[in-house]
Design a protein around this motif. Structure first.
Motif: not given
Ligand code: PMV
Length: 301
Positions: A17, A269, A140, A188, A100-102, A19-20, A143-144, A147, A10
């Motif tokens: 951020h 992240a 995380h 993350t 950063g792509l989950g 969104v957390v 986490p929000s 993902d 994703k």
């Molecule tokens: O880096 P990733 O793909 O794990 O995405 C993290 C997204 C954040 O907003 C930084 C954390 C979250 O849980 O929403």
């Protein structure tokens, strides 16, 4: 014959951020970049085999604090099995890790789907999403849920912690977007925890990101590329203010802008990982792709 199970990567277009802390964010699945999980019968004890990392391990050898160990435990409970069967659980992935792509959520969802198929117990997307969210807490910290939700439902969404997700109707697949891997790994959990430590300094920017996301939803709905790009740049400025960019990302993002990109920002992240670039049209996207590839970076379209 049973199919291999899989789950996509994703990318967060706007709002990571923030969104957390309850603000909305917009994310899309990257359907062609996936993690695969397949259970093969064996005559020996359960083994987890990862093609990418070279891991080949029994359940008992797994780190008790790891996400995958916790996931196997949750799945045994969910499927009412007391012991893992004599099988090889084979994992392979196109998704770069810690970028950063989950990748963590995609691994969870692919494994959950494979167990559900192997044990012939239907799990709803809602249940799959809940289990994956439990594992996100290990990856995380706080986490929000964006993902695991984007990756489970495989659809573009606007998401917030309080309202859950709404599917976006805008045809985002038509955006001339590039997703580019800086090659720098960034965990993350560390970045999320730094933002939390500095919450008092960050909260104004976090609120600003939240309102920007609402404007971005409109711009995506109208297909207004110039406005979408402008908002991406503004989102990047705010992410720099909360200290989740880094000099390498700033450099690569600067190159996008010098070469006429409409917008560019980090995704996920930050402090490394991937960044996204909005080109003016498909031809311009191909030109930008060549520029980054000539710098040795991996580019996803
Ligand atoms: O880096 P990733 O793909 O794990 O995405 C993290 C997204 C954040 O907003 C930084 C954390 C979250 O849980 O929403």
């Amino acid at each position: 014959m049973n199919m291999t199970s899989s789950a996509p990567a994703k990318t967060i277009l706007f709002g990571e951020h923030a969104v957390v802390y309850g603000e909305p964010a917009i994310a899309i699945p990257l359907l062609n970049i996936r993690t695969y999980a397949k259970i093969h019968p064996s005559d020996k004890e359960f083994r987890l085999i990862s093609e990418n990392t070279g891991m080949n391990t029994t359940y008992n050898e797994l780190d008790p604090a790891s996400g995958i160990k916790k996931l196997l435990d949750l799945l045994m409970d969910e499927l009412s099995i007391s012991n893992l069967p004599p099988v090889n659980l084979q994992i392979s992935s196109d998704i770069p890790i810690a970028s950063g792509l989950g990748s963590g959520a995609a691994l969870s969802v692919a494994v959950i789907r494979e167990f559900s198929q192997y044990f012939q117990k239907h799990l709803s997307n809602e249940r799959i999403n809940e289990i994956a969210f439990e594992i996100e807490k290990i990856y995380h910290g706080f986490p929000s849920g964006i993902d695991n939700t984007t990756i489970t439902y495989e659809t573009p969404i606007i998401f917030s912690k309080s309202d859950g997700f709404t599917r976006l109707t805008a045809d985002i697949s038509k955006l001339p977007l590039l997703i580019i891997d800086s090659g720098i790994h960034s965990e993350t959990v560390n970045v999320v925890s730094d933002v939390k430590k500095n919450y008092d300094n960050n909260k104004t920017y976090i609120k600003e990101i939240g309102s920007l996301v609402k404007t971005a939803k409109e711009a995506l709905g109208n297909g207004n590329l110039k406005e979408i790009g402008k908002l991406m740049n503004e989102n990047q400025r705010l992410l720099s203010q909360i200290n989740v960019s880094c000099k390498e990302l700033d450099h690569y993002i600067g190159i996008a802008r010098q070469n006429g990109a409409l917008g560019s920002k980090l995704t996920g992240a930050g402090r490394g990982g991937n960044f996204i670039v909005l080109a003016g049209d498909p031809e311009h996207r191909t030109q930008l792709k060549s520029i980054y590839e000539s710098m040795g970076l991996r580019v996803f379209l």
